[in-house]
Design a protein around this motif. Sequence first.
Motif, PDB file in Angstrom:
ATOM      1  N   UNK A   1       1.088  11.221   4.171  1.00 45.76           N
ATOM      2  CA  UNK A   1      -0.200  10.716   5.566  1.00 45.76           C
ATOM      3  C   UNK A   1      -0.910  10.006   4.706  1.00 45.76           C
ATOM      4  N   UNK A   2      -1.329   9.512   3.516  1.00 48.00           N
ATOM      5  CA  UNK A   2      -1.888   8.728   2.282  1.00 48.00           C
ATOM      6  C   UNK A   2      -1.366   7.235   2.945  1.00 48.00           C
TER       7      UNK A   2
ATOM      8  N   UNK B   1       1.411   8.058  -5.877  1.00 51.50           N
ATOM      9  CA  UNK B   1       0.415   9.308  -6.637  1.00 51.50           C
ATOM     10  C   UNK B   1       2.040  10.551  -6.893  1.00 51.50           C
TER      11      UNK B   1
ATOM     12  N   UNK C   1      -7.390   3.076  -3.981  1.00 54.73           N
ATOM     13  CA  UNK C   1      -6.265   3.627  -3.817  1.00 54.73           C
ATOM     14  C   UNK C   1      -5.838   3.502  -5.682  1.00 54.73           C
TER      15      UNK C   1
ATOM     16  N   UNK D   1       0.688  -1.277   0.077  1.00 48.93           N
ATOM     17  CA  UNK D   1      -0.127   0.199  -0.237  1.00 48.93           C
ATOM     18  C   UNK D   1       0.661   0.871   0.323  1.00 48.93           C
TER      19      UNK D   1
ATOM     20  N   UNK E   1      -0.256  15.784  -5.392  1.00 52.01           N
ATOM     21  CA  UNK E   1      -0.781  15.084  -4.608  1.00 52.01           C
ATOM     22  C   UNK E   1       0.053  14.728  -3.257  1.00 52.01           C
ATOM     23  N   UNK E   2       1.217  14.479  -3.350  1.00 47.44           N
ATOM     24  CA  UNK E   2       1.756  13.730  -1.997  1.00 47.44           C
ATOM     25  C   UNK E   2       2.760  15.882  -1.492  1.00 47.44           C
TER      26      UNK E   2
ATOM     27  N   UNK F   1      -0.317  16.587   0.730  1.00 46.62           N
ATOM     28  CA  UNK F   1      -0.524  15.559   1.245  1.00 46.62           C
ATOM     29  C   UNK F   1       0.150  15.171   2.285  1.00 46.62           C
ATOM     30  N   UNK F   2       1.129  14.851   2.380  1.00 46.80           N
ATOM     31  CA  UNK F   2       2.601  14.631   2.697  1.00 46.80           C
ATOM     32  C   UNK F   2       2.669  12.861   2.982  1.00 46.80           C
TER      33      UNK F   2
ATOM     34  N   UNK G   1       0.504   6.578   5.543  1.00 48.71           N
ATOM     35  CA  UNK G   1       0.999   6.211   6.577  1.00 48.71           C
ATOM     36  C   UNK G   1      -0.524   5.652   6.550  1.00 48.71           C
ATOM     37  N   UNK G   2      -1.216   6.338   6.037  1.00 46.89           N
ATOM     38  CA  UNK G   2      -2.778   5.904   7.024  1.00 46.89           C
ATOM     39  C   UNK G   2      -3.124   4.287   6.341  1.00 46.89           C
TER      40      UNK G   2
ATOM     41  N   UNK H   1      -3.927   1.018   8.721  1.00 46.50           N
ATOM     42  CA  UNK H   1      -5.058   0.427   8.240  1.00 46.50           C
ATOM     43  C   UNK H   1      -5.443  -0.753   7.543  1.00 46.50           C
TER      44      UNK H   1
END
Lengths: 118, 226
Positions: B30-31, B19, B58, B12, B23-24, B27-28, B33-34, B38
């Motif tokens: 975050x995507x 991306x 995704x 993931x 975008x990065x 959002x850093x 990591x989250x 998850x």
Amino acid sequence: MPKPNPDAFLPLKSNWFHILVCLVEGDQHGYGIMQDVLERSGGKVRLWPATLYGSLKRLIEKGLIAESGERPAPELDDARRRYYKLTPLGRQVLDLESQRLKDLVRVLDARRRQEARS
Amino acid sequence: MSTFVMGCGRAYRRIARAFPHQYRAICGDGLGQLGEDLVPRVWQQQGVVGLIRLFGDLALRLPCEHFSTWADRLREATMADDVFEGTWRARQSEPSLWKVDRPAPQQAYLRFEPTDTGYLMTAYGVVNGEACAERPQMIIADGRRRPLLDLSGRPIPGVPAGAMTFGSRPDPQTLELGSDVDGQVLVAGRYKVSADGKTLTVTNKGSGPKGGPFEVVMVLERVVPE
């Protein structure tokens, strides 16, 4: 840069509305928003990560939310997390959208009452 | 945690790195990591179906975000003839306004270099007899708001946290750039090229690092390469 017209954002996309509602109570990070939306909607609305961050990106670009500079103490939080907050424009748009939804419900209620009478 | 779940988490994060940069930058991490966090929860609660949904989200967003980035670039590329590109030198003969708590430069230059998304603007010159240059600035005049970061995506020293930058091009001859934080304007700038394309008038207003207001108006002329 011309000041954006809050009315131009209406009707607000469902994901955007849920995210803005979460941020009314204060700054929140991505995971927090996701959990909040899930709980608030009784498990019916789940913003999966890519959709959530895509929406956050667009909300930032439109000026409805911003990255927050305030963070909890480092020992209480993951330093890598980014927090987001509502901007004055975002608050205005949310108020307008809430009013729009209230008006719709009012119209619906009035029609139901009329139907019941006839 | 099983090897399978750990592998899914790593996969993931890897896909999240595919991306687009835009975008990065917002959002850093975050995507990634989250998503990685998850994977075990989703696996526990929803099993294979949950993982399919997580990765499906995704897989659907990835082309959408790339398409959005390409569309932005295409919009920039199809803009009217570029009148900003090149180097501009401040005219000594033109009166300029310099209401700022720093000495006025004896010589001032602005260079606009086209990039995939807009321009890279560099200001340099001579102040108090010494050569100096300001931090290069990326200009993306698509009307969107972005975090005010340096070219490597890192916070700029002295800039308040949460500061946002934005740019627009109301007409082909004009760029409007600005930055703000919490609704308070840090800088509002207007760059206007004359109808004949020979001069550039720069107007910058805002509040300085110490909170005092500043205003600069400069007229620059195009440096024609020999």
